[in-house]
Design an enzyme around this catalytic site. Sequence first.
Site, PDB file in Angstrom:
ATOM      1  N   ASP A 283       0.803  -1.220   0.000  1.00  0.00           N
ATOM      2  CA  ASP A 283       0.000   0.000   0.000  1.00  0.00           C
ATOM      3  C   ASP A 283       0.842   1.280   0.000  1.00  0.00           C
ATOM      4  O   ASP A 283       1.989   1.298   0.444  1.00  0.00           O
ATOM      5  CB  ASP A 283      -0.894   0.020   1.249  1.00  0.00           C
ATOM      6  CG  ASP A 283      -2.097  -0.911   1.117  1.00  0.00           C
ATOM      7  OD1 ASP A 283      -2.051  -1.812   0.263  1.00  0.00           O
ATOM      8  OD2 ASP A 283      -3.062  -0.729   1.876  1.00  0.00           O
TER       9      ASP A 283
ATOM     10  N   HIS B  11      -4.625   9.438   0.167  1.00  0.00           N
ATOM     11  CA  HIS B  11      -4.699   8.597   1.358  1.00  0.00           C
ATOM     12  C   HIS B  11      -5.620   9.215   2.408  1.00  0.00           C
ATOM     13  O   HIS B  11      -5.265   9.381   3.581  1.00  0.00           O
ATOM     14  CB  HIS B  11      -3.306   8.376   1.957  1.00  0.00           C
ATOM     15  CG  HIS B  11      -3.225   7.127   2.774  1.00  0.00           C
ATOM     16  ND1 HIS B  11      -3.509   7.099   4.118  1.00  0.00           N
ATOM     17  CD2 HIS B  11      -2.934   5.855   2.430  1.00  0.00           C
ATOM     18  CE1 HIS B  11      -3.366   5.857   4.554  1.00  0.00           C
ATOM     19  NE2 HIS B  11      -3.026   5.090   3.560  1.00  0.00           N
TER      20      HIS B  11
ATOM     21  N   HIS C  10      -6.183   3.343  -4.020  1.00  0.00           N
ATOM     22  CA  HIS C  10      -6.053   3.590  -2.573  1.00  0.00           C
ATOM     23  C   HIS C  10      -6.316   5.069  -2.258  1.00  0.00           C
ATOM     24  O   HIS C  10      -5.754   5.607  -1.305  1.00  0.00           O
ATOM     25  CB  HIS C  10      -4.660   3.177  -2.117  1.00  0.00           C
ATOM     26  CG  HIS C  10      -4.515   2.944  -0.631  1.00  0.00           C
ATOM     27  ND1 HIS C  10      -5.497   2.400   0.165  1.00  0.00           N
ATOM     28  CD2 HIS C  10      -3.470   3.182   0.207  1.00  0.00           C
ATOM     29  CE1 HIS C  10      -5.062   2.311   1.416  1.00  0.00           C
ATOM     30  NE2 HIS C  10      -3.849   2.795   1.471  1.00  0.00           N
TER      31      HIS C  10
ATOM     32  N   HIS D 219       3.439  -2.328   3.320  1.00  0.00           N
ATOM     33  CA  HIS D 219       3.537  -0.977   2.758  1.00  0.00           C
ATOM     34  C   HIS D 219       4.871  -0.779   2.037  1.00  0.00           C
ATOM     35  O   HIS D 219       5.921  -1.081   2.610  1.00  0.00           O
ATOM     36  CB  HIS D 219       3.397   0.073   3.867  1.00  0.00           C
ATOM     37  CG  HIS D 219       2.043   0.085   4.504  1.00  0.00           C
ATOM     38  ND1 HIS D 219       1.678  -0.799   5.491  1.00  0.00           N
ATOM     39  CD2 HIS D 219       0.953   0.869   4.275  1.00  0.00           C
ATOM     40  CE1 HIS D 219       0.422  -0.555   5.852  1.00  0.00           C
ATOM     41  NE2 HIS D 219      -0.047   0.439   5.135  1.00  0.00           N
TER      42      HIS D 219
HETATM   43 ZN   LIG Z   1      -2.621   3.082   3.133  1.00  0.00          ZN
END
Ligand SMILES: [Zn+2]
Length: 287
Positions: A106, A161, A157, A253
């Site tokens: 991510d 964010h 995503h 991540h």
């Molecule tokens: Zn995230």
Amino acid sequence: MTRGSSTARAAGIVTLVVAGLLGSAYVLGRSLVPDQTPRQSTGVTTSADGPHYADQPSAGEPGAAPSSSAGPAEAGQDGSGRDAGGDNLFGAHATTGTPRLALTFDDGPDPRYTPQVLDLLREYDVRATFCVVGENAQNHPELVQSIVDAGHTLCNHSWHHDVGLGARSADAIRSDLLRTNAAIRAAVPNAPIVWYRQPGGAWTYPVVSVAQQLGMTPLHWSVDPSDWELPGANKITATVLSQAEPGSVVLLHDAGGDRQGTVEALRRILPDLTARFDLEALPTDPT
Ligand SMILES: [Zn+2]
């Protein structure tokens, strides 16, 4: 003075209770597995250079979305937990639905870490799914291209964010998701984008609905080593290897702070996971 200090003490207790309730909502909002003891966090974010994101609601979430007017920090932290009680996924997928395991990365792409992740995945012949942030896709289109070229799949995503996106209007959500898809497709025309992951896992009914209307399936996770909290490669490795099971969707991540620990953990995780599971990129034709 007794009365005064008593009042002060009562006020303090109320504050603690409220904080505790908020903390509970916070935990519910970020934890998929109810019996998994979540690591308590003070919501401190990383201090490395570059954009800082985390998939947990955070008081330190920097840079509220410029177009937001609803106080995204406060809306984002408690929205999902308050709205949904214990089960706050609103139908978002938390597993692959098959015996295969999926790694998800991510918050990128990030020129410091995404290439390292891609190299490791190539070394072990593993395909994964990258949940990219729109502004990062815009800033690093070549990395989005590299992700797709290597056979990995993409997941929206959000543009910035925005942990509080689910509390905004359907039009605002739609605009954010479309802007993100446009940045991805500016990098890779015709790239399939059939997954959406809400930052912070702060799902709401509107954000799930809009994602689905735009042809994207909401994607949560089932294994979360909280690598964004920088627990170190040892702990990230141990959590993933101990919790992975058939069907797991693992949250990692490749951006949003110092991710060298995640890269190092991935180096240790991949030999073990590939020996125990079939790993897959989440499909672009989910049924
Ligand atoms: Zn995230």
